[in-house]
Enzyme design. Structure first.
Site, PDB file in Angstrom:
ATOM      1  N   TYR A 136       4.934  24.252 -25.384  1.00 16.75           N
ATOM      2  CA  TYR A 136       5.602  24.747 -26.592  1.00 16.75           C
ATOM      3  C   TYR A 136       4.751  24.565 -27.847  1.00 16.75           C
ATOM      4  CZ  TYR A 136       9.826  24.866 -23.618  1.00 16.75           C
ATOM      5  OH  TYR A 136      10.743  25.123 -22.620  1.00 16.75           O
ATOM      6  N   LYS A 189       2.763  17.599 -12.844  1.00 12.23           N
ATOM      7  CA  LYS A 189       2.332  18.516 -11.782  1.00 12.23           C
ATOM      8  C   LYS A 189       0.804  18.463 -11.747  1.00 12.23           C
ATOM      9  CE  LYS A 189       3.308  21.814  -8.737  1.00 12.23           C
ATOM     10  NZ  LYS A 189       4.162  21.675  -7.547  1.00 12.23           N
ATOM     11  N   ASP A 222       8.606  19.691  -9.468  1.00 12.91           N
ATOM     12  CA  ASP A 222       9.504  20.502  -8.639  1.00 12.91           C
ATOM     13  C   ASP A 222      10.363  19.611  -7.749  1.00 12.91           C
ATOM     14  OD1 ASP A 222       7.037  19.892  -7.552  1.00 12.91           O
ATOM     15  OD2 ASP A 222       6.728  21.828  -6.572  1.00 12.91           O
ATOM     16  N   ASP A 246      12.437  19.841 -21.048  1.00 15.34           N
ATOM     17  CA  ASP A 246      13.454  20.793 -21.475  1.00 15.34           C
ATOM     18  C   ASP A 246      14.269  21.250 -20.269  1.00 15.34           C
ATOM     19  OD1 ASP A 246      14.925  22.633 -22.911  1.00 15.34           O
ATOM     20  OD2 ASP A 246      13.261  24.033 -23.240  1.00 15.34           O
ATOM     21  N   ASP A 250      18.334  19.976 -18.838  1.00 18.97           N
ATOM     22  CA  ASP A 250      19.479  20.863 -18.581  1.00 18.97           C
ATOM     23  C   ASP A 250      20.040  20.604 -17.181  1.00 18.97           C
ATOM     24  OD1 ASP A 250      19.046  22.190 -21.087  1.00 18.97           O
ATOM     25  OD2 ASP A 250      19.742  24.082 -20.221  1.00 18.97           O
TER      26      ASP A 250
HETATM   27 MG    MG Z   1      16.703  23.348 -23.690  1.00 26.34          MG
END
Ligand code: MG
Ligand code: NAI
Length: 360
Positions: A136, A189, A222, A246, A250
């Site tokens: 980001y 990763k 993963d 992020d 969730d």
């Molecule tokens: Mg989010």
């Protein structure tokens, strides 16, 4: 206390006023500077994060943020203001706690974690997400006449070290507060992203060696996503880079009752911004049914953060107000009313009024 309040877009404008009503009901002295940011602000003023908003955020003791809606197509001059705000205020640690929702939500929403885990266990984890760089960082460009799009993922030793240190410090604080042994799961990763995740990983292992009292493990991202679904009680503190955090937060929020209840703190050295994990929820915005528990929970976190500051004035009153809000929300989460995302039919204002009544 002087707060900068940024409701933003969509349900941000519904849940933030609800949270402020609860905060006012505690009777704490309060000065509020309301500021704007987001897509609507961009459309009206040509900027998604006005300088006045940034200045107001810097001048306040803390920021309460709702959500912003960002289009999923490129718009010249537009960049997600929350990502920019985190970076501008150097709020490098995004702390996203998830506790097993008690009592379990309506069965149609989920099975209890204990049932899935096959043993009696409770989810009580925190995702610690790096907040200033990674995927980001905003370094994207088109090449090849627009046929190739490139994003640069930025990982620095400095940002990796400070986020991993924040995770280990949090684990140590949890060691003091809890009966079980805390553990930090370093998620990356590095088997594929050898340089970027490789640097994050080697820096994380170096920091881990400074905390011999705290257990840690590594996990590929993963597999971590799967384990969060299958064995959520396995985790204590998860630390990872920006985009992985992020996404994983969730996933993890499910165990806490979903996005309508998920809270987050964005912390820097001296500043803090509190926001629900959820976005502007355009699918339900304007209908008065947004769940305000996440935003109300953010107010409790904010008060606790203010109370813990070395220069806090009246820390006892701040902590007491936070505890009252937590007790009142726990009571209403257990008894209802509930918004539709929790299986009920209530409106945002019903929850707010019930929480305020329970505060008394
Ligand atoms: Mg989010
Ligand atoms: P979202 O979090 O806004 O919504 C996902 C789903 O959860 C939707 O079905 C929504 O109705 C539900 N939901 C979320 N919060 C809820 C609440 N408090 N009560 C009841 N239901 C709730 O994520 P989505 O739909 O992927 O993104 C929508 C917009 O939000 C996008 O423009 C995105 O850029 C933005 N966004 C902003 C964030 C921020 O400001 N920090 C974070 C995530 C997304």
């Amino acid at each position: 206390m002087h707060l900068c309040v940024i409701p933003g877009d969509g349900i941000g404008r519904e849940v933030v006023p609800a949270a402020l009503d609860v905060l006012r009901a505690t009777g704490l002295p309060l000065e509020i500077t309301e500021a704007e940011a987001g897509w609507e602000c961009f459309q009206r003023t040509g900027t998604a994060l006005p300088d006045t908003t940034l200045a107001a955020a810097r001048a306040a003791d803390a920021v309460l943020f709702g959500a912003v809606g960002s289009p999923s197509f490129p718009v010249p001059g537009y960049r997600s203001p929350i990502v920019a705000l985190r970076k501008a205020l150097d709020l490098y640690a995004n702390i996203r706690p998830v506790r097993d929702h008690q009592p379990p939500l309506a069965d149609h929403k989920r099975t209890s974690s204990s049932a899935i885990d096959g043993r009696s266990s409770v989810v009580d984890l925190v995702v610690v997400r790096e907040n200033t760089e990674g995927m980001y960082a905003g370094r994207e460009r088109l090449e090849d006449g627009g046929d190739t799009a490139i994003a640069e993922r930025v990982i620095t030793r400095r940002a990796s070290a400070r986020i991993v240190r924040a995770a280990f410090e949090l684990a140590r604080a949890r060691l003091q507060a809890k009966s079980h042994q805390p553990k930090v799961t370093i998620v990356h990763k590095a088997n594929v992203l050898r340089e970027t995740c490789g640097l994050f990983r080697s820096t994380a292992l170096q920091v881990a060696s400074e905390y011999p009292d705290i257990a840690y493990e590594e996990m590929l991202v993963d597999n971590c996503a799967l384990q969060l679904v299958q064995r959520p009680a396995h985790f204590d503190v998860i630390v990872t880079t920006n985009m992985f955090g992020d996404i994983l937060s969730d996933v993890a929020s499910y165990w806490g009752g979903g996005l309508g209840l998920a809270v987050s703190a964005n912390l820097g050295e001296a500043r803090a911004l509190f926001e629900p994990v959820h976005g502007s929820a355009p699918d339900i915005a304007g209908r008065g049914i947004a769940n305000p528990f996440a935003a109300i929970g953010c107010v409790a976190l904010l008060l606790e953060w203010l109370a813990a500051r070395p220069d806090a004035s009246e820390p006892a009153a701040l902590s007491a107000a936070a505890s009252r809000i937590r007790a009142a929300t726990a009571q209403i989460q257990a008894s209802g009313p509930h918004t539709p995302d929790m299986g009920g039919t209530a409106h945002t204002t019903d929850i707010t009024q019930a929480v305020i009544a329970a505060l008394a």
